[in-house]
Scaffold this active site. Structure first.
Site, PDB file in Angstrom:
ATOM      1  N   TYR A 189       0.846  -1.188   0.000  1.00  0.00           N
ATOM      2  CA  TYR A 189       0.000   0.000   0.000  1.00  0.00           C
ATOM      3  C   TYR A 189       0.882   1.238   0.000  1.00  0.00           C
ATOM      4  O   TYR A 189       2.044   1.180   0.333  1.00  0.00           O
ATOM      5  CB  TYR A 189      -0.924  -0.017   1.208  1.00  0.00           C
ATOM      6  CG  TYR A 189      -1.924  -1.131   1.126  1.00  0.00           C
ATOM      7  CD1 TYR A 189      -3.172  -0.913   0.572  1.00  0.00           C
ATOM      8  CD2 TYR A 189      -1.607  -2.407   1.554  1.00  0.00           C
ATOM      9  CE1 TYR A 189      -4.100  -1.928   0.466  1.00  0.00           C
ATOM     10  CE2 TYR A 189      -2.523  -3.442   1.455  1.00  0.00           C
ATOM     11  CZ  TYR A 189      -3.766  -3.200   0.920  1.00  0.00           C
ATOM     12  OH  TYR A 189      -4.670  -4.217   0.819  1.00  0.00           O
ATOM     13  N   ASP A 204      -2.667   3.893   2.254  1.00  0.00           N
ATOM     14  CA  ASP A 204      -2.049   3.457   3.493  1.00  0.00           C
ATOM     15  C   ASP A 204      -2.116   4.626   4.472  1.00  0.00           C
ATOM     16  O   ASP A 204      -2.079   5.768   4.066  1.00  0.00           O
ATOM     17  CB  ASP A 204      -0.587   3.084   3.209  1.00  0.00           C
ATOM     18  CG  ASP A 204      -0.019   2.191   4.295  1.00  0.00           C
ATOM     19  OD1 ASP A 204      -0.597   2.167   5.400  1.00  0.00           O
ATOM     20  OD2 ASP A 204       0.990   1.534   4.034  1.00  0.00           O
ATOM     21  N   ASN A 206      -0.117   4.576   7.382  1.00  0.00           N
ATOM     22  CA  ASN A 206       1.186   4.695   8.037  1.00  0.00           C
ATOM     23  C   ASN A 206       2.209   3.895   7.237  1.00  0.00           C
ATOM     24  O   ASN A 206       2.392   2.703   7.445  1.00  0.00           O
ATOM     25  CB  ASN A 206       1.112   4.196   9.485  1.00  0.00           C
ATOM     26  CG  ASN A 206       2.403   4.484  10.225  1.00  0.00           C
ATOM     27  OD1 ASN A 206       3.428   4.805   9.613  1.00  0.00           O
ATOM     28  ND2 ASN A 206       2.358   4.370  11.534  1.00  0.00           N
ATOM     29  N   ASP A 222      -7.688  -1.335  17.717  1.00  0.00           N
ATOM     30  CA  ASP A 222      -7.206  -0.014  17.280  1.00  0.00           C
ATOM     31  C   ASP A 222      -7.264   1.046  18.380  1.00  0.00           C
ATOM     32  O   ASP A 222      -7.573   2.211  18.122  1.00  0.00           O
ATOM     33  CB  ASP A 222      -7.987   0.470  16.049  1.00  0.00           C
ATOM     34  CG  ASP A 222      -7.525  -0.223  14.777  1.00  0.00           C
ATOM     35  OD1 ASP A 222      -6.645  -1.117  14.872  1.00  0.00           O
ATOM     36  OD2 ASP A 222      -8.033   0.122  13.690  1.00  0.00           O
ATOM     37  N   ASN A 230      -9.150   2.427   8.394  1.00  0.00           N
ATOM     38  CA  ASN A 230     -10.528   2.790   8.060  1.00  0.00           C
ATOM     39  C   ASN A 230     -10.967   4.067   8.767  1.00  0.00           C
ATOM     40  O   ASN A 230     -12.136   4.442   8.718  1.00  0.00           O
ATOM     41  CB  ASN A 230     -11.493   1.626   8.325  1.00  0.00           C
ATOM     42  CG  ASN A 230     -11.600   1.294   9.803  1.00  0.00           C
ATOM     43  OD1 ASN A 230     -10.991   1.959  10.650  1.00  0.00           O
ATOM     44  ND2 ASN A 230     -12.373   0.274  10.125  1.00  0.00           N
ATOM     45  N   SER A 262      -7.758  -3.996 -19.110  1.00  0.00           N
ATOM     46  CA  SER A 262      -7.760  -2.553 -19.303  1.00  0.00           C
ATOM     47  C   SER A 262      -9.138  -1.946 -19.095  1.00  0.00           C
ATOM     48  O   SER A 262      -9.258  -0.784 -18.731  1.00  0.00           O
ATOM     49  CB  SER A 262      -7.231  -2.199 -20.692  1.00  0.00           C
ATOM     50  OG  SER A 262      -7.981  -2.876 -21.675  1.00  0.00           O
TER      51      SER A 262
HETATM   52  C1  LIG Z   1      -9.234  -0.623 -11.756  1.00  0.00           C
HETATM   53  O1  LIG Z   1      -8.282   0.319 -12.019  1.00  0.00           O
HETATM   54  C2  LIG Z   1      -8.222   0.629 -13.375  1.00  0.00           C
HETATM   55  C3  LIG Z   1      -7.054   1.507 -13.564  1.00  0.00           C
HETATM   56  O2  LIG Z   1      -7.340   2.753 -13.155  1.00  0.00           O
HETATM   57  C4  LIG Z   1      -9.542   1.267 -13.810  1.00  0.00           C
HETATM   58  O3  LIG Z   1      -9.495   1.611 -15.142  1.00  0.00           O
HETATM   59  C5  LIG Z   1     -10.628   0.305 -13.596  1.00  0.00           C
HETATM   60  O4  LIG Z   1     -11.858   0.850 -13.922  1.00  0.00           O
HETATM   61  C6  LIG Z   1     -10.597  -0.165 -12.189  1.00  0.00           C
HETATM   62  N1  LIG Z   1     -11.520  -1.207 -12.149  1.00  0.00           N
HETATM   63  C7  LIG Z   1     -12.522  -1.189 -11.341  1.00  0.00           C
HETATM   64  C8  LIG Z   1     -13.453  -2.299 -11.498  1.00  0.00           C
HETATM   65  O5  LIG Z   1     -12.679  -0.317 -10.525  1.00  0.00           O
HETATM   66  C1  LIG Z   2       3.386   4.677  12.339  1.00  0.00           C
HETATM   67  O1  LIG Z   2       4.017   3.522  12.781  1.00  0.00           O
HETATM   68  C2  LIG Z   2       5.184   3.759  13.552  1.00  0.00           C
HETATM   69  C3  LIG Z   2       5.858   2.430  13.835  1.00  0.00           C
HETATM   70  O2  LIG Z   2       4.945   1.522  14.386  1.00  0.00           O
HETATM   71  C4  LIG Z   2       4.785   4.490  14.851  1.00  0.00           C
HETATM   72  O3  LIG Z   2       5.930   4.771  15.605  1.00  0.00           O
HETATM   73  C5  LIG Z   2       4.076   5.792  14.457  1.00  0.00           C
HETATM   74  O4  LIG Z   2       3.598   6.437  15.613  1.00  0.00           O
HETATM   75  C6  LIG Z   2       2.917   5.525  13.513  1.00  0.00           C
HETATM   76  N1  LIG Z   2       2.396   6.776  13.036  1.00  0.00           N
HETATM   77  C7  LIG Z   2       1.116   7.088  13.108  1.00  0.00           C
HETATM   78  C8  LIG Z   2       0.738   8.405  12.545  1.00  0.00           C
HETATM   79  O5  LIG Z   2       0.289   6.358  13.626  1.00  0.00           O
END
Ligand SMILES: *[C@@H]1O[C@H](CO)[C@@H](O)[C@H](O)[C@H]1NC(C)=O
Ligand SMILES: *[C@@H]1O[C@H](CO)[C@@H](O)[C@H](O)[C@H]1NC(C)=O
Ligand SMILES: *[C@@H]1O[C@H](CO)[C@@H](O)[C@H](O)[C@H]1NC(C)=O
Ligand SMILES: *[C@@H]1O[C@H](CO)[C@@H](O)[C@H](O)[C@H]1NC(C)=O
Ligand SMILES: *[C@@H]1O[C@H](CO)[C@@H](O)[C@H](O)[C@H]1NC(C)=O
Ligand SMILES: *[C@@H]1O[C@H](CO)[C@@H](O)[C@H](O)[C@H]1NC(C)=O
Length: 574
Positions: A189, A204, A206, A222, A230, A262
């Site tokens: 990610y 992502d 972190n 969490d 999330n 594609s």
């Molecule tokens: C997946 O990513 C491709 C590349 O951007 C995009 O064209 C496509 O529509 C995406 N597929 C789905 C099902 O979201």
């Molecule tokens: C990201 O992960 C690192 C290592 O686990 C941690 O020290 C840091 O606090 C985390 N950052 C956030 C924004 O959660």
């Protein structure tokens, strides 16, 4: 590899890159003429744009080239590169266009298009009135000893030109990224949007922690950090209960994963890039991002898109609907799509799917290899198509792979292949964007040009040969039936398996009911891929069918959604 860079030569705008990646899986052995074909298409495209810009603005060819360069953004040195290319090759194009030669003649004269002995003459525009040989001879006299001709004959690598080194590097990176890749490290990610970052899978939260990523089951609810990205974490100060436990426990969170080609990647070349009458500074603002995303726009796609549609259709992607149903699903999407992907080569990049059987939530996987098993650009396409037997064995391999990587309780949906005859039926007599200004190029011409230079993404359906179109549809039906058979007869321990028809007719009907025309559902530039509207209408059909037939796939509506919004707002956005 080398031939690929010739594309750049003919196409300062790099418009050829998409044609290349869509037309031919990069991992396919290509006959030599294939890449020449791309060079030819690129040349005709760019010269047409110059010619039409001059016509629209009633300007000289020189001014028109400068105008084109001036529209390009500075990013990735696109503007500078364009000026340099014009400086080097412009004079010959100017001489020829000023002498009223059209793009076909210019590109044949400069030998970016070649007529091999015994092969047909490939042209996009109507042929000149006088004999072709004579036309070409006269045009050659205009550009004798031209530097361009010297270049195109040398066959040397365009990237060896010093001023192109930088942009070549970028493009090479983009191409490398569009090739099948094997990255099996845990940290897939990203916080970067393109180069297969969060436009392709959930952002992502972190990047410095490999155990933090969308889709995992929360670590210790969490309490201290958002381990599944999330946007829900911490402890409710009122009662000391972790929010993730309060809002998400028992809500059966799940992610969505697309295995696509594609079409799944939402391949798209904006028509304003090549339509002279609409071209302006604004037209190319999105070009640098597009190059780094391999000309795909996953962030807008029907399955995993997260941006609002850009053309006023109100339907949402499947990902956004899953998120709306249960806010705990926020950011849990992966779009594992490749230009050129098919049942036969999926194994080369399926490893980029990231799901941990022990740590992660179940997933809904959509298998949508909708074209490349029957689509190819070979002279005789039928023998190259995947057979039902080959499909069966590869799909079983894929499913076994999924069974050993998906958490128990997942769902896999196999999409059938569409009937591509709607392409010819709806487009053949309409004008292609390059033909709109002078009403001289229909999709029938465009398709025939692409197949003549052997770069058609789907000769079987993009053809005036009705027998061939029918044969292609028959094979597509056989393959769909094979997928259906697999779905009804095979069982897997970690997921339920379903089959769904890819019914383009249904969405065409739906679109007509709204006052639309079927041709508006197809990408105008390539005349092949379903466009964004089609993709969202398909997502809508998909959702409604699943909801009706297999509601367990989608999971329950989370009653805590309003509270999640109240406490966490947009949950950190996408
Ligand atoms: C997946 O990513 C491709 C590349 O951007 C995009 O064209 C496509 O529509 C995406 N597929 C789905 C099902 O979201
Ligand atoms: C990201 O992960 C690192 C290592 O686990 C941690 O020290 C840091 O606090 C985390 N950052 C956030 C924004 O959660
Ligand atoms: C185009 O430019 C030429 C020369 O500048 C001029 O004579 C002609 O009238 C212009 N045509 C139009 C349609 O503006
Ligand atoms: C999408 O549209 C909705 C409703 O029109 C709006 O509330 C939301 O902010 C938009 N999202 C983005 C990312 O533009
Ligand atoms: C998977 O989950 C189902 C119930 O959802 C259960 O019946 C089955 O035993 C589980 N399989 C494995 C291999 O854990
Ligand atoms: C049309 O396609 C079929 C099947 O590939 C082929 O046998 C036939 O020769 C083609 N007809 C023409 C006129 O090219």
């Amino acid at each position: 590899m080398k031939d690929r860079w010739k594309i750049l030569m003919a196409a300062p705008l790099l418009l050829l890159l998409p044609l290349h990646t869509s037309a031919s899986p990069a991992y396919d052995d290509q006959p030599a003429r294939h890449s020449d074909g791309h060079t030819c298409v690129g040349c005709v495209l760019v010269v047409s744009m110059i010619e039409q810009l001059a016509q629209v603005h009633n300007s000289t060819v020189q001014a028109s080239m400068e105008r084109l360069c001036s529209y390009l953004p500075e990013k990735l040195s696109l503007k500078t590169t364009c000026y340099l290319v014009v400086h080097l090759f412009g004079p010959d194009i100017i001489k020829l266009l000023s002498a009223d030669r059209n793009a076909d003649v210019v590109c044949h004269t400069l030998e970016f298009c070649k007529q091999d002995p015994g092969q047909p003459l490939c042209h996009l525009y109507p042929l000149p009135k006088e004999a072709w040989k004579l036309t070409l001879e006269k045009a050659r006299q205009i550009v004798e000893k031209s530097p361009t001709l010297k270049y195109s004959r040398s066959g040397s690598d365009i990237c060896s030109l010093p001023f192109l080194a930088k942009i070549c590097q970028k493009i090479k990176l983009a191409i490398k990224n569009s090739m099948p890749f094997k990255d099996v490290d845990s940290d897939k990610y990203s916080v970067f949007p393109t180069l297969r970052g969060y436009h392709w899978r959930g952002r992502d939260c972190n990047d410095s922690n490999g155990m933090v990523y969308p889709g995992r089951r929360p670590d210790n609810w969490d309490i201290h950090q958002d381990s599944n990205c999330n946007g829900i974490w911490g402890v409710d100060p009122k009662d000391g209960i972790p929010y993730e436990k309060k809002f998400c426990e028992g809500s059966q969170p799940r992610g969505i994963i697309l295995l696509g080609d594609s079409a799944g990647a939402h391949f798209h070349i904006p028509p304003e890039w090549i339509t002279a009458s609409q071209m302006s500074l604004k037209s190319f603002l999105n070009l640098p991002t597009a190059i780094t995303d391999e000309l795909d726009w996953p962030q807008l796609s029907g399955v995993t898109g997260f941006l609002n549609s850009t053309n006023g259709v109100k339907e949402n992607s499947i990902y956004l609907r899953l998120r709306k149903r249960n806010h705990c699903n926020h950011r849990d999407y992966q779009n594992i799509s490749r230009n050129g992907a098919s049942s036969q080569n999926l194994e080369t990049f399926i490893e980029s799917l990231s799901r941990n059987q022990l740590l992660d939530h179940p997933a809904i996987v959509i298998y949508a290899m909708i074209g490349n098993d029957v689509c190819n650009g070979k002279n005789d396409p039928v023998p190259e198509m995947t057979t039902p037997k080959k499909l069966y064995s590869k799909v079983m391999q894929t499913l076994q792979y999924l069974n050993s990587h998906l958490p128990n309780g997942s769902h896999v949906i196999l999409y059938g292949l569409p009937d591509g005859t709607f392409l010819w039926d709806n487009l053949h007599s309409r004008y292609h964007p390059l033909g709109q200004l002078n009403k001289d190029v229909t999709y029938a011409h465009f398709y025939s040009f692409l197949s003549c230079v052997q770069v058609s993404p789907c000769l079987g359906w993009m053809s005036s040969n009705k027998t061939l179109r029918t044969l292609t549809t028959e094979r597509a039906e056989q393959l769909s039936n094979t997928l259906k058979k697999i779905a009804t007869s095979e069982k897997f321990t970690n997921f339920n398996l379903f089959y769904m028809d890819f019914d383009f007719r249904e969405i065409t009907e739906e679109w007509k009911k709204r006052g639309g025309q079927p041709w508006q559902l197809i990408e105008p530039v390539d005349g092949f891929h379903p466009n964004e509207v089609a993709s969202l209408l398909l997502a809508d059909r998909f959702w409604k069918k699943v909801q009706l037939q297999w509601p367990q796939v989608l999971g329950k509506e989370n009653p805590f959604n309003p509270q999640i919004e109240q406490v966490f707002g947009d949950q950190g956005g996408h």
